[in-house]
Write a protein that holds these residues in place. Structure first.
Motif, short mmCIF file in Angstrom:
data_model
loop_
_atom_site.label_atom_id
_atom_site.label_comp_id
_atom_site.label_asym_id
_atom_site.label_seq_id
_atom_site.Cartn_x
_atom_site.Cartn_y
_atom_site.Cartn_z
N ALA A 1 -5.47 1.93 -2.97
CA ALA A 1 -4.52 2.14 -1.85
C ALA A 1 -4.07 2.73 -2.81
O ALA A 1 -3.57 4.57 -2.05
N PHE A 2 -3.72 3.71 -4.19
CA PHE A 2 -3.29 4.81 -4.57
C PHE A 2 -4.34 5.92 -4.18
O PHE A 2 -3.49 6.78 -4.20
N ILE A 3 -5.46 5.59 -4.12
CA ILE A 3 -6.32 6.75 -3.53
C ILE A 3 -5.70 7.19 -3.04
O ILE A 3 -5.73 8.67 -2.03
N THR A 17 -1.52 -3.62 -1.69
CA THR A 17 -1.88 -3.13 -2.85
C THR A 17 -1.82 -4.73 -3.89
O THR A 17 -1.52 -5.71 -3.38
N TYR A 18 -2.49 -4.51 -4.89
CA TYR A 18 -2.55 -5.54 -5.57
C TYR A 18 -1.28 -5.73 -6.10
O TYR A 18 -0.71 -5.55 -6.07
N HIS A 19 -0.96 -7.05 -6.30
CA HIS A 19 0.00 -7.82 -5.83
C HIS A 19 1.10 -7.42 -7.24
O HIS A 19 1.45 -6.59 -7.51
N ARG A 34 4.46 -0.35 -9.33
CA ARG A 34 4.50 0.54 -9.65
C ARG A 34 4.52 1.34 -8.26
O ARG A 34 4.09 2.55 -7.98
N PHE A 35 3.51 0.96 -7.45
CA PHE A 35 2.88 2.05 -5.96
C PHE A 35 4.47 1.97 -4.82
O PHE A 35 4.65 3.25 -4.70
N ASP A 76 7.19 7.39 0.16
CA ASP A 76 7.56 7.02 1.56
C ASP A 76 6.65 5.79 2.74
O ASP A 76 5.94 6.64 3.83
N ILE A 77 6.29 5.64 1.99
CA ILE A 77 4.84 4.31 1.78
C ILE A 77 5.63 3.06 2.31
O ILE A 77 6.31 3.03 1.13
#
Length: 320
Positions: free
Chosen positions: A166-168, A182-184, A189-190, A196-197
Protein backbone atom coordinates in the motif's frame (compact mmCIF):
# COMPACT_ATOMS: atom_id res chain seq x y z
CA UNK A 1 3.63 -20.76 20.06
CA UNK A 2 4.53 -18.85 23.24
CA UNK A 3 4.77 -15.10 23.67
CA UNK A 4 8.56 -15.14 23.66
CA UNK A 5 8.64 -16.93 20.32
CA UNK A 6 6.10 -14.48 18.88
CA UNK A 7 8.24 -11.56 20.01
CA UNK A 8 11.35 -13.05 18.43
CA UNK A 9 9.48 -13.64 15.16
CA UNK A 10 8.19 -10.08 15.24
CA UNK A 11 11.68 -8.68 15.73
CA UNK A 12 12.96 -10.83 12.86
CA UNK A 13 10.21 -9.38 10.62
CA UNK A 14 11.32 -5.90 11.65
CA UNK A 15 14.94 -6.68 10.85
CA UNK A 16 13.98 -7.91 7.40
CA UNK A 17 11.80 -4.87 6.93
CA UNK A 18 14.74 -2.56 7.52
CA UNK A 19 16.95 -4.64 5.23
CA UNK A 20 14.58 -4.57 2.27
CA UNK A 21 13.06 -1.14 2.85
CA UNK A 22 9.69 -2.60 3.82
CA UNK A 23 7.34 -1.32 6.48
CA UNK A 24 6.72 -4.14 8.92
CA UNK A 25 5.93 -3.87 12.61
CA UNK A 26 3.11 -4.50 15.06
CA UNK A 27 0.33 -1.98 15.73
CA UNK A 28 -3.38 -2.09 16.45
CA UNK A 29 -6.23 0.36 16.00
CA UNK A 30 -9.92 1.11 15.96
CA UNK A 31 -11.81 -0.13 12.93
CA UNK A 32 -13.37 2.36 10.57
CA UNK A 33 -16.66 1.50 8.91
CA UNK A 34 -16.97 -0.01 5.44
CA UNK A 35 -19.86 -1.51 3.55
CA UNK A 36 -19.98 -5.33 3.74
CA UNK A 37 -19.53 -7.38 0.62
CA UNK A 38 -22.84 -8.40 -0.92
CA UNK A 39 -24.10 -11.91 -0.44
CA UNK A 40 -24.33 -12.50 -4.18
CA UNK A 41 -22.54 -11.26 -7.24
CA UNK A 42 -22.88 -12.06 -10.91
CA UNK A 43 -20.64 -11.05 -13.83
CA UNK A 44 -21.71 -7.71 -15.21
CA UNK A 45 -24.28 -7.21 -12.44
CA UNK A 46 -24.41 -5.81 -8.94
CA UNK A 47 -23.72 -7.24 -5.53
CA UNK A 48 -26.34 -7.09 -2.83
CA UNK A 49 -25.06 -3.67 -1.83
CA UNK A 50 -26.32 -2.35 -5.16
CA UNK A 51 -23.09 -0.57 -6.07
CA UNK A 52 -22.55 -2.35 -9.36
CA UNK A 53 -19.14 -3.54 -8.18
CA UNK A 54 -18.99 -6.60 -10.45
CA UNK A 55 -16.47 -6.71 -13.28
CA UNK A 56 -17.19 -7.91 -16.81
CA UNK A 57 -14.77 -10.62 -17.96
CA UNK A 58 -13.82 -10.65 -21.64
CA UNK A 59 -16.02 -12.63 -24.02
CA UNK A 60 -12.90 -14.38 -25.29
CA UNK A 61 -9.33 -14.80 -24.10
CA UNK A 62 -7.82 -14.49 -20.66
CA UNK A 63 -7.54 -11.69 -18.13
CA UNK A 64 -3.88 -10.60 -17.82
CA UNK A 65 -2.64 -10.20 -14.24
CA UNK A 66 0.74 -8.58 -13.60
CA UNK A 67 2.58 -9.27 -10.35
CA UNK A 68 4.92 -6.34 -9.80
CA UNK A 69 8.04 -7.51 -7.98
CA UNK A 70 11.33 -6.14 -6.73
CA UNK A 71 14.00 -7.16 -4.25
CA UNK A 72 12.58 -8.42 -0.96
CA UNK A 73 9.05 -9.06 -2.26
CA UNK A 74 7.18 -10.88 0.51
CA UNK A 75 6.32 -14.39 -0.62
CA UNK A 76 2.79 -14.83 0.71
CA UNK A 77 1.80 -11.35 -0.49
CA UNK A 78 2.10 -12.40 -4.11
CA UNK A 79 2.14 -16.22 -4.01
CA UNK A 80 -1.18 -16.31 -2.12
CA UNK A 81 -3.07 -14.30 -4.78
CA UNK A 82 -1.13 -16.14 -7.53
CA UNK A 83 -2.43 -19.48 -6.24
CA UNK A 84 -5.98 -18.13 -6.05
CA UNK A 85 -6.00 -16.80 -9.61
CA UNK A 86 -4.31 -19.86 -11.11
CA UNK A 87 -6.82 -22.24 -9.52
CA UNK A 88 -9.98 -20.57 -10.83
CA UNK A 89 -12.02 -22.86 -13.05
CA UNK A 90 -15.07 -21.78 -15.03
CA UNK A 91 -17.72 -24.45 -15.76
CA UNK A 92 -17.78 -25.36 -19.45
CA UNK A 93 -14.45 -23.66 -20.13
CA UNK A 94 -11.24 -25.60 -20.78
CA UNK A 95 -8.69 -22.80 -20.73
CA UNK A 96 -7.82 -20.84 -17.55
CA UNK A 97 -9.57 -17.47 -17.17
CA UNK A 98 -6.46 -15.62 -15.95
CA UNK A 99 -3.00 -15.19 -17.47
CA UNK A 100 -0.41 -14.62 -14.74
CA UNK A 101 3.04 -13.09 -15.20
CA UNK A 102 5.71 -11.28 -13.22
CA UNK A 103 6.98 -7.78 -14.00
CA UNK A 104 10.02 -5.97 -12.61
CA UNK A 105 12.13 -2.99 -13.55
CA UNK A 106 14.51 -5.40 -15.30
CA UNK A 107 14.47 -9.12 -15.91
CA UNK A 108 17.55 -9.64 -13.75
CA UNK A 109 17.00 -12.18 -10.97
CA UNK A 110 15.52 -10.79 -7.77
CA UNK A 111 15.39 -12.31 -4.30
CA UNK A 112 12.05 -12.60 -2.56
CA UNK A 113 11.69 -12.85 1.21
CA UNK A 114 13.43 -15.93 2.53
CA UNK A 115 15.91 -15.82 -0.33
CA UNK A 116 13.93 -17.38 -3.18
CA UNK A 117 15.36 -16.32 -6.54
CA UNK A 118 12.85 -15.20 -9.16
CA UNK A 119 13.51 -14.29 -12.79
CA UNK A 120 10.79 -11.84 -13.86
CA UNK A 121 8.90 -12.63 -17.05
CA UNK A 122 8.90 -9.04 -18.30
CA UNK A 123 10.44 -5.65 -17.65
CA UNK A 124 8.51 -2.39 -17.48
CA UNK A 125 8.94 -1.71 -21.19
CA UNK A 126 7.78 -5.01 -22.69
CA UNK A 127 5.18 -6.21 -20.15
CA UNK A 128 1.72 -6.86 -21.60
CA UNK A 129 -0.92 -4.36 -20.54
CA UNK A 130 -2.56 -5.81 -17.40
CA UNK A 131 -6.19 -5.74 -16.37
CA UNK A 132 -5.19 -6.57 -12.78
CA UNK A 133 -1.99 -5.53 -10.98
CA UNK A 134 -0.83 -7.14 -7.73
CA UNK A 135 1.67 -5.12 -5.66
CA UNK A 136 3.13 -6.99 -2.66
CA UNK A 137 5.34 -5.60 0.11
CA UNK A 138 8.82 -5.15 -1.32
CA UNK A 139 11.72 -2.70 -1.56
CA UNK A 140 11.36 1.03 -2.12
CA UNK A 141 9.92 1.78 -5.58
CA UNK A 142 11.92 3.68 -8.18
CA UNK A 143 10.49 6.49 -10.28
CA UNK A 144 10.09 4.21 -13.35
CA UNK A 145 8.14 1.68 -11.26
CA UNK A 146 5.79 4.37 -9.94
CA UNK A 147 5.29 5.72 -13.45
CA UNK A 148 4.49 2.23 -14.74
CA UNK A 149 1.84 1.78 -12.05
CA UNK A 150 0.28 5.17 -12.84
CA UNK A 151 0.21 4.51 -16.58
CA UNK A 152 -1.02 0.92 -16.35
CA UNK A 153 -3.74 1.73 -13.81
CA UNK A 154 -5.44 3.97 -16.36
CA UNK A 155 -6.73 0.80 -18.05
CA UNK A 156 -6.85 -1.77 -15.22
CA UNK A 157 -10.01 -3.22 -13.74
CA UNK A 158 -8.21 -3.57 -10.41
CA UNK A 159 -4.83 -2.39 -9.15
CA UNK A 160 -4.39 -4.07 -5.79
CA UNK A 161 -1.76 -3.87 -3.07
CA UNK A 162 -1.11 -6.39 -0.33
CA UNK A 163 0.35 -5.60 3.08
CA UNK A 164 2.81 -2.68 2.91
CA UNK A 165 2.53 -2.72 -0.86
CA UNK A 166 0.00 0.00 0.00
CA UNK A 167 2.94 2.35 0.59
CA UNK A 168 4.03 1.84 -3.00
CA UNK A 169 0.54 2.44 -4.33
CA UNK A 170 0.24 5.52 -2.11
CA UNK A 171 3.49 6.94 -3.46
CA UNK A 172 2.00 7.02 -6.96
CA UNK A 173 -0.52 9.59 -5.74
CA UNK A 174 -3.39 7.43 -6.98
CA UNK A 175 -4.72 6.86 -3.47
CA UNK A 176 -4.85 10.54 -2.54
CA UNK A 177 -8.29 11.39 -1.18
CA UNK A 178 -9.31 7.72 -1.27
CA UNK A 179 -9.74 4.99 1.34
CA UNK A 180 -7.13 2.30 1.93
CA UNK A 181 -5.72 -0.14 4.44
CA UNK A 182 -2.37 -1.82 5.02
CA UNK A 183 -0.58 -4.19 7.39
CA UNK A 184 -1.76 -3.55 10.95
CA UNK A 185 1.82 -3.02 12.08
CA UNK A 186 2.16 -0.09 9.70
CA UNK A 187 -1.01 1.86 10.57
CA UNK A 188 0.79 4.64 12.45
CA UNK A 189 3.50 5.06 9.86
CA UNK A 190 1.01 5.02 6.98
CA UNK A 191 -1.29 7.57 8.62
CA UNK A 192 1.56 9.97 9.36
CA UNK A 193 3.17 9.57 5.95
CA UNK A 194 -0.04 9.84 3.92
CA UNK A 195 -2.49 12.06 5.84
CA UNK A 196 -4.52 12.67 2.68
CA UNK A 197 -5.51 8.98 2.49
CA UNK A 198 -8.41 7.72 4.61
CA UNK A 199 -6.85 4.80 6.46
CA UNK A 200 -9.39 2.13 7.40
CA UNK A 201 -8.00 0.30 10.38
CA UNK A 202 -9.18 -3.24 10.94
CA UNK A 203 -10.48 -3.72 7.39
CA UNK A 204 -9.52 -6.98 5.70
CA UNK A 205 -9.45 -5.09 2.40
CA UNK A 206 -10.70 -1.80 0.99
CA UNK A 207 -11.97 -1.09 -2.53
CA UNK A 208 -12.16 2.42 -3.97
CA UNK A 209 -12.78 2.67 -7.69
CA UNK A 210 -10.32 0.45 -9.54
CA UNK A 211 -7.92 0.57 -6.57
CA UNK A 212 -7.96 -2.05 -3.81
CA UNK A 213 -5.74 -2.50 -0.78
CA UNK A 214 -5.48 -5.57 1.44
CA UNK A 215 -4.25 -5.85 5.00
CA UNK A 216 -1.18 -7.89 5.80
CA UNK A 217 0.06 -11.13 4.33
CA UNK A 218 -2.84 -13.61 4.14
CA UNK A 219 -5.30 -10.75 3.53
CA UNK A 220 -4.10 -10.82 -0.07
CA UNK A 221 -5.72 -14.23 -0.52
CA UNK A 222 -9.06 -12.78 0.52
CA UNK A 223 -8.75 -9.78 -1.80
CA UNK A 224 -7.84 -12.11 -4.68
CA UNK A 225 -10.95 -14.22 -3.99
CA UNK A 226 -12.96 -11.00 -3.91
CA UNK A 227 -11.59 -10.09 -7.36
CA UNK A 228 -12.58 -13.55 -8.61
CA UNK A 229 -16.05 -12.99 -7.22
CA UNK A 230 -16.33 -9.63 -8.96
CA UNK A 231 -15.46 -11.20 -12.31
CA UNK A 232 -17.20 -14.56 -12.10
CA UNK A 233 -19.61 -14.48 -9.17
CA UNK A 234 -19.87 -15.89 -5.66
CA UNK A 235 -20.24 -19.54 -6.68
CA UNK A 236 -16.97 -19.60 -8.66
CA UNK A 237 -15.13 -17.84 -5.83
CA UNK A 238 -16.53 -20.28 -3.26
CA UNK A 239 -15.50 -23.25 -5.41
CA UNK A 240 -12.01 -21.80 -5.77
CA UNK A 241 -11.70 -21.39 -2.00
CA UNK A 242 -13.03 -24.92 -1.50
CA UNK A 243 -10.49 -26.43 -3.90
CA UNK A 244 -7.73 -24.50 -2.14
CA UNK A 245 -8.98 -25.88 1.21
CA UNK A 246 -9.07 -22.25 2.29
CA UNK A 247 -11.67 -21.78 4.97
CA UNK A 248 -11.12 -18.11 5.66
CA UNK A 249 -14.25 -16.00 5.27
CA UNK A 250 -12.56 -12.61 5.06
CA UNK A 251 -13.19 -12.25 1.33
CA UNK A 252 -16.94 -12.18 2.05
CA UNK A 253 -16.65 -9.60 4.83
CA UNK A 254 -14.23 -6.77 4.32
CA UNK A 255 -14.66 -5.71 7.97
CA UNK A 256 -13.42 -9.03 9.33
CA UNK A 257 -10.11 -7.80 10.76
CA UNK A 258 -11.78 -6.67 13.97
CA UNK A 259 -9.07 -8.28 16.07
CA UNK A 260 -6.78 -5.43 15.01
CA UNK A 261 -9.21 -2.86 16.35
CA UNK A 262 -7.79 -3.37 19.84
CA UNK A 263 -4.89 -1.05 20.45
CA UNK A 264 -1.92 -2.16 22.58
CA UNK A 265 -1.10 0.07 25.53
CA UNK A 266 2.42 1.23 26.22
CA UNK A 267 3.32 1.11 29.91
CA UNK A 268 6.45 1.77 31.93
CA UNK A 269 6.84 -1.97 32.48
CA UNK A 270 6.15 -2.91 28.87
CA UNK A 271 6.91 0.06 26.59
CA UNK A 272 5.99 0.00 22.92
CA UNK A 273 7.81 1.66 20.05
CA UNK A 274 5.68 4.70 19.11
CA UNK A 275 6.48 4.18 15.42
CA UNK A 276 5.66 0.50 15.00
CA UNK A 277 3.93 -0.35 18.29
CA UNK A 278 6.25 -3.32 18.85
CA UNK A 279 7.50 -4.43 22.28
CA UNK A 280 10.92 -3.00 23.13
CA UNK A 281 13.52 -3.67 25.81
CA UNK A 282 14.25 -0.38 27.61
CA UNK A 283 17.63 -1.71 28.69
CA UNK A 284 18.95 -1.93 25.15
CA UNK A 285 16.53 0.01 22.92
CA UNK A 286 17.40 3.38 21.34
CA UNK A 287 15.51 6.19 23.06
CA UNK A 288 14.51 9.83 22.76
CA UNK A 289 13.03 12.31 25.20
CA UNK A 290 10.10 14.39 23.98
CA UNK A 291 8.18 16.82 26.19
CA UNK A 292 9.68 15.26 29.28
CA UNK A 293 8.71 11.70 28.37
CA UNK A 294 11.12 8.97 27.27
CA UNK A 295 10.24 6.94 24.19
CA UNK A 296 11.96 3.68 23.23
CA UNK A 297 12.36 2.32 19.71
CA UNK A 298 12.82 -1.00 17.97
CA UNK A 299 15.57 0.34 15.76
CA UNK A 300 17.68 3.40 15.02
CA UNK A 301 15.58 3.85 11.88
CA UNK A 302 12.40 4.17 13.95
CA UNK A 303 14.14 6.60 16.31
CA UNK A 304 15.23 8.70 13.33
CA UNK A 305 11.69 8.69 11.96
CA UNK A 306 10.23 9.72 15.32
CA UNK A 307 12.81 12.43 15.96
CA UNK A 308 11.98 14.09 12.62
CA UNK A 309 8.30 14.64 13.53
CA UNK A 310 7.61 13.46 17.08
CA UNK A 311 4.29 15.32 17.39
CA UNK A 312 2.81 13.31 14.53
CA UNK A 313 3.62 9.95 16.09
CA UNK A 314 2.51 10.91 19.58
CA UNK A 315 -0.78 12.34 18.28
CA UNK A 316 -1.42 9.39 15.94
CA UNK A 317 -0.70 6.82 18.64
CA UNK A 318 -3.30 8.50 20.88
CA UNK A 319 -5.91 7.93 18.17
CA UNK A 320 -5.40 4.18 18.10
Amino acid sequence: MNKGTNTLRGKELLRRAAEFGLIAAIAFSVCASSDPVGATSTPGGSGQNGKGDSLAPPAQGTIPIAFLLSEGAVMIDFSGPWEVFQDVMIPGRADPPFRLYTVAETTHPIHASGGMTIIPDYNLENAPAPKVIVIPAQSEPTAPVLNWIRKSTKTTDVTMSVCTGAFILAKTGLLSGKAATTYHGAFVRFATQFPDIHLKRGARFVEDGNLATAGGLSSGIDLALRVVERYYGREVAEKTAYNLEYQGQGWMDRNSNQIYATAPVSTAEHPLCPVCQMDVDPATAPKSVFKGKTYYFCSQEDKKTFDATPDKFVDESKQL
